[in-house]
Motif scaffolding. Structure first.
Motif: not given
Ligand code: FAD
Length: 806
Positions: A32, A39, A43, A45, A49, A224, A323, A325
């Motif tokens: 990470e 991170t 995720t 913030h 829901l 948001y 935010g 995504f």
């Molecule tokens: P992330 O949490 O972004 O994790 C990816 C990780 O990869 C990051 O920590 C990053 O640092 C790491 N990374 C990237 N590149 C590299 C690299 N080169 N080397 C090492 N590490 C790296 N979803 C819902 O289901 N319900 C909701 O109500 C909702 N509301 C939302 C409201 C907002 C304002 C936002 C922005 C999003 C919302 N979402 C919601 C969507 C949800 O938050 C995301 O889709 C989800 O958290 C994605 O998770 P992830 O683990 O794929 O990505």
């Protein structure tokens, strides 16, 4: 044990590590770039829901598996999930109808959902204004996920299984040797890997570039806000007790956050973000996944919110974020191993809502060779080359963002990224007034306005459609269906299949291993057969045509299936697979008069008795080289005539001219689909998918257990012994004026016993027909079942001896 490296420790990466560990993998490393575990990714913030129900079966299943996981992790001391229920409120009659349809699919997918009156909505959530509410949908098992708490609990388990988590470590490159991943290079050194899973959230495209794999997603900023305290919530001590709310007609949603609310909006102008605009952790005050709030974009949503929840006016906004995504061109996640690089897996564009469900399926896929939930619609290999261009996927992803809370009709065509792939007949089709929709990038005529005059010819027979069924529909579709039955329809089927030339030494053995039937057929013959995955689920139904001793032409459903076939080829194989879809065009000539018309072209070739459903001949029509494949369709003759693109137009013109005395018309895809359903012909991915085995679907005739080996054979024998979980049947609706659309629940004595796959109208029976997947104990030929459509039930009978054709 595989050496597995996961990139990204958001909710997706951490859930995937958790499920891999649960399935016994003990060499898992998570890398990470940000600090662990807040991170700075999406995720960190996410308001969390979880609305489980969608019209997509796969997304609903992934969501309910996520709820199951988060609930199992939740403790009083550290809550991962609050089961507070959800309420979607309708402010228009159309929305209420849509919510009724949604309640129907919820039943189909096994989730309790209730349509409420306006008063009942206000009881569930006393904050809301009763004015202008038409009703709502309440799902008791929905709630708020606390992804960071879940991550904490899951990573504790993973660490106890020896998983190593490296924070503040950036992946800078991926080493690939001979098309296979070997190692991950990072700011803290190199990590060897047999398998890499890219869980990098919206940074995914950047990781994909390291191995030459396109990850077609668009990062979008999404607004948001947190409000100040609301009078009514002043005494609240718990984080959440009230249901989450969606007011989709204003594209906004609400959740409680102790004494205030969190409000998200999709109403604003699209705010796409480019990866090079994203700050690194520590470079800015905010996390990388947060951009500065743009208050002007929240003015109208705030006005709508205060009208809906009046006490918000008093409370006011405390703070807001834009935010970031991910959005994809079809709104679905991107999952699985890339066809281009062995060992490079992705789990991208995933909401918290689907995160743990995705992780469980990914772990099953990696460890067992196949997931238990069909993931075809999420497969990273579903995009053909054209769709890997940002010119295609960016506008389409942005369009999806804008329409996320719209009422979605299954036949609604997309607006952006159109006119990309066209068959050689396109200009002729435009002249005939074709109404186009898009499939796999191809423009496909749905019906032709030139056939409008036929509506009056068939007026007495045509079933008039109403309401939802009449949207994106025209009576011309029915006229084309009826006209084909009496005369001839010419259908452009270029876009309906992927076409592969498979040849070389060992091709027979390769295809034998791939399929369930004996494909060692004579040259000039064709066979419909199945491909199973390792767990005996149906990967696809394909047509195999033998063109020479060591050369076959194979028609499969789409890019996912084509890439799966490619994947089965070992590196040392002499067999060559060539995708000829783009250079081939196909026309289907169907109808009562089809044989007579083709005989007038060449009486020797198209004489009676020479064609059976096993026939596939290479011939010349005039000077046009054609591969002609015979089929019997809806009790009529049908020939699929394929040629190369350069002579496609010539073939169209020749058939059109020859067909004139036989009243040939160009007819669209919707009439073809109606004829398919009317003729009891099943379609892979629509009526069955990889969750089903051939015995459940009644496709036993495509299984040759005398073949000593084929993929899935052993599991198939086990599944046969265990008996079916669901079986596919045909139901006839009693009311002759009713047609349903697909995915409706089927009830027996008020208990859900299955759901509809395809639905249509049979002019030969004069009634609506549906195919349904039902629990076997409910398939009693004497039984009357109920199909629910927009909240109303319609009785239906199981059709006796409904011969399944394929
Ligand atoms: P992330 O949490 O972004 O994790 C990816 C990780 O990869 C990051 O920590 C990053 O640092 C790491 N990374 C990237 N590149 C590299 C690299 N080169 N080397 C090492 N590490 C790296 N979803 C819902 O289901 N319900 C909701 O109500 C909702 N509301 C939302 C409201 C907002 C304002 C936002 C922005 C999003 C919302 N979402 C919601 C969507 C949800 O938050 C995301 O889709 C989800 O958290 C994605 O998770 P992830 O683990 O794929 O990505």
């Amino acid at each position: 044990q595989k050496k597995i490296v996961i990139i990204g420790a958001g909710v997706v990466g951490c859930s995937t590590a958790y499920y891999l560990n649960k399935m016994g993998q003990r060499d898992v490393t998570v890398i990470e770039q940000g600090p662990l575990f807040e991170t700075g990714g999406s995720t960190s913030h996410a308001p969390g829901l979880v609305f489980q129900v969608s019209f997509s079966k796969v997304l609903t299943t992934l969501a309910s598996q996520t709820v199951e996981t988060f609930k199992s992790l939740s403790t009083d001391a550290q809550r991962s999930f609050y089961s507070v229920g959800s309420l979607e409120v309708a402010h228009t009659s159309d929305r209420l109808e849509d919510l009724k349809r949604k309640a129907g699919v919820a039943s189909s997918w096994g989730i309790d959902a209730f349509v409420l009156s306006p008063e009942e909505c206000c009881e569930k959530s006393p904050l809301i204004n009763r004015d202008n509410i038409y009703g709502g949908l309440y799902v008791p098992s929905d709630g708020i996920a606390k992804p960071l708490n879940a991550v904490d609990q899951m990573t504790s388990f993973s660490k106890s299984c020896d998983t190593k988590f490296y924070g503040n470590t950036e992946v800078t490159n991926i080493e690939v040797v001979d098309g296979q991943v070997k190692a991950v290079e990072t700011s803290a050194g190199k990590f060897e890997a047999d398998l890499i899973i890219c869980c990098a959230g919206f940074w995914g495209p950047h990781i994909g570039e390291m191995v030459g794999v396109t990850i077609p997603l668009q990062p979008m900023a999404h607004q948001y806000v947190f409000t100040n305290e609301l009078e009514e919530l002043a005494e609240e001590e718990e984080e959440v007790t009230m249901p989450l709310i969606r007011q989709q007609d204003s594209s906004i949603y609400f959740r409680q956050v102790f004494n205030g609310l969190g409000i998200g909006s999709y109403q604003h102008r699209p705010l796409p973000v480019e990866l090079n605009e994203i700050t690194k952790y520590g470079e800015a005050k905010e996390m990388p996944s947060v951009k500065a709030f743009t208050p002007e974009d929240f003015e109208k949503p705030w006005q709508d919110a205060t009208e809906f929840i009046p006490s918000l006016k008093q409370a006011g906004i405390k703070k807001g974020i834009n935010g970031i995504f991910s959005f994809t061109p079809d709104g679905m996640p991107l999952l699985g191993e890339s066809q281009k690089v062995r060992g490079f897996w992705v789990a991208e564009a995933i909401w918290v809502t689907h995160s743990a469900g995705v992780a469980r399926q990914m772990a099953e896929w990696i460890v067992n060779g196949a997931p238990t939930v069909d993931l075809e619609l999420c497969d990273i290999n579903r995009f053909d080359t054209y769709a890997q261009s940002p010119d295609y996927y960016k506008p389409r992803s942005i369009e999806n963002y804008e329409k996320v809370y719209d009422i979605h009709h299954p036949s609604m065509p997309p607006e952006t990224s159109r006119n990309i792939r066209v068959s050689p007949y396109y200009m002729r089709q435009k002249t005939l007034g074709a109404y186009f929709n898009e499939k796999n990038g191809w423009e496909q005529p749905q019906w032709y306005e030139a056939n409008d005059s036929l509506v009056s010819v068939y007026e007495k027979t045509i079933l008039k459609r109403k309401g939802w069924a009449a949207k994106y529909w025209s009576p011309i579709i029915e006229a084309e269906q009826l006209h084909t039955r009496q005369h001839i329809g010419l259908y452009d089927v270029t876009a309906t299949k992927k076409r592969l030339e498979i040849k070389g030494d060992g091709v027979v053995e390769f295809l034998q291993q791939l399929t369930t039937s004996n494909i060692d057929i004579p040259i000039g013959h064709a066979i419909n057969t199945l491909m199973l995955h390792e767990l005996a689920g149906i990967k696809d139904e394909i047509k195999v045509i033998r063109k020479a001793t060591s050369a076959f032409h194979v028609l499969c459903t789409g890019p996912v299936e084509a890439s799966w076939i490619q994947k089965q080829l070992s590196a040392s194989s002499q067999v060559v697979i060539q995708d000829v879809t783009a250079e081939t065009c196909s026309l289907c000539v169907i109808g009562l008069k089809a044989k007579e018309m083709l005989q007038s072209l060449d009486s020797d070739v198209f004489v009676e008795n020479k064609w059976t459903s096993q026939s596939a001949k290479e011939l010349l029509i005039g000077n046009i080289p054609v591969l002609a494949v015979y089929n019997s369709y809806a009790g009529m003759d049908s020939w699929e005539l394929s040629t190369t693109n350069d002579q496609g137009l010539q073939l169209w013109d020749l058939l059109f001219e020859t067909g004139r005395p036989y009243k040939l018309i160009a007819a669209g895809d919707r009439a073809l689909e109606a004829l398919r359903i009317e003729s009891f012909t099943l379609r892979s991915s629509k009526d069955f998918w990889s969750e089903h085995d051939p015995y459940e679907i009644g496709l036993d005739h495509m299984i040759d257990l005398n073949k000593p080996t084929f993929i899935g054979r052993k599991a198939l024998i086990d599944r046969k012994e265990k008996g079916p979980k669901l079986i596919l049947v045909t139901l006839i609706l009693d009311n002759p004026t009713v047609v349903v659309m697909g995915y409706e629940p089927v009830f027996s004595k008020e208990k859900v016993v299955g759901f509809v796959t395809s639905a249509g109208y049979s002019y030969s029976l004069g009634k609506g027909i549906v195919y349904a997947l039902l629990f076997p104990e409910n398939v009693n030929e004497e039984a009357t079942l109920d199909v629910e459509y927009f909240g109303k039930t319609y009785t239906a009978q199981v059709m006796k001896d409904s011969t399944v054709v394929i």
